[in-house]
Design an enzyme around this catalytic site. Sequence first.
Site, short mmCIF file in Angstrom:
data_model
loop_
_atom_site.label_atom_id
_atom_site.label_comp_id
_atom_site.label_asym_id
_atom_site.label_seq_id
_atom_site.Cartn_x
_atom_site.Cartn_y
_atom_site.Cartn_z
N GLY A 46 0.84 -1.19 0.00
CA GLY A 46 0.00 0.00 0.00
C GLY A 46 0.87 1.24 0.00
N GLN A 51 3.02 10.07 1.21
CA GLN A 51 4.31 9.38 1.28
C GLN A 51 5.21 9.69 0.08
OE1 GLN A 51 2.30 5.39 2.20
NE2 GLN A 51 4.25 5.26 3.28
N CYS A 88 5.75 0.20 7.55
CA CYS A 88 5.34 1.33 6.71
C CYS A 88 6.52 1.71 5.83
CB CYS A 88 4.94 2.49 7.60
SG CYS A 88 4.41 3.94 6.66
N LEU A 89 6.24 1.98 4.55
CA LEU A 89 7.34 2.33 3.63
C LEU A 89 8.02 3.64 4.05
CD1 LEU A 89 5.81 1.36 0.17
CD2 LEU A 89 7.33 0.02 1.64
N HIS A 130 -4.67 1.18 7.27
CA HIS A 130 -3.35 1.81 7.40
C HIS A 130 -3.20 2.96 6.39
CE1 HIS A 130 1.25 1.34 7.85
NE2 HIS A 130 1.10 2.16 6.84
N GLU A 131 -3.60 2.70 5.15
CA GLU A 131 -3.43 3.72 4.11
C GLU A 131 -4.38 4.91 4.32
OE1 GLU A 131 -0.79 3.57 2.48
OE2 GLU A 131 -0.40 1.49 2.99
N HIS A 134 -3.08 7.27 6.79
CA HIS A 134 -2.09 8.19 6.21
C HIS A 134 -2.75 9.47 5.70
CE1 HIS A 134 1.90 6.40 6.14
NE2 HIS A 134 1.44 5.24 5.70
NI NI Z 1 2.41 3.38 5.77
#
Ligand code: NI
Length: 177
Positions: A46, A51, A88-89, A130-131, A134
């Site tokens: 995701g 991000q 998380c990226l 989660h997304e 964000h």
């Molecule tokens: Ni994340």
Amino acid sequence: MAILPIVVLGDPLLRKETKPVTEVTDELRTLVADMFETMRAAEGIGLAAPQVGRSERLCIVHVEDAMYTLINPEIIAREGSIKWEEGCLSIPDVFGWVERASYVKVRAMDLEGKEIEVEGRELMAVCMQHEIDHLDGKLFIDHLSFLKKRQAMAAWEKEKVKYPSGLRILVPGEKAE
Ligand code: NI
């Protein structure tokens, strides 16, 4: 298509509320294509617009065979609970167990500007929550207990030295870290 730099924890953009998308433009379609390429390069499931340094209320998810672009997503139903070890990226190599709904139904707009409803269970439910977090400036570490969050932040203190520019630059073909 291009692989975009990913902003890492500490960038104020990750804490900002996003702005609803009013029109699906070619520029937005390019952004989404670039986000998919970036997510693949990072081996993620995701990715949310903040991000990659953007303020649109939009995210993408790819869990097993299911892949969605979610524009202005909104959770309209949730059920059950599940604990999943999340990463998380934007916080590479930091993980934590988070409890979330085990089922969610999300209403969003797709890239054609059509309203869609996406149901997700287990990992897909976790990923969409989660997304969408964000898009409200919220990160998985915010769901951890005081102690676990402190541990995660200590781990991140060590990791973040790898990203002196505050950006995570992925090179295609290179193993994502
Ligand atoms: Ni994340």
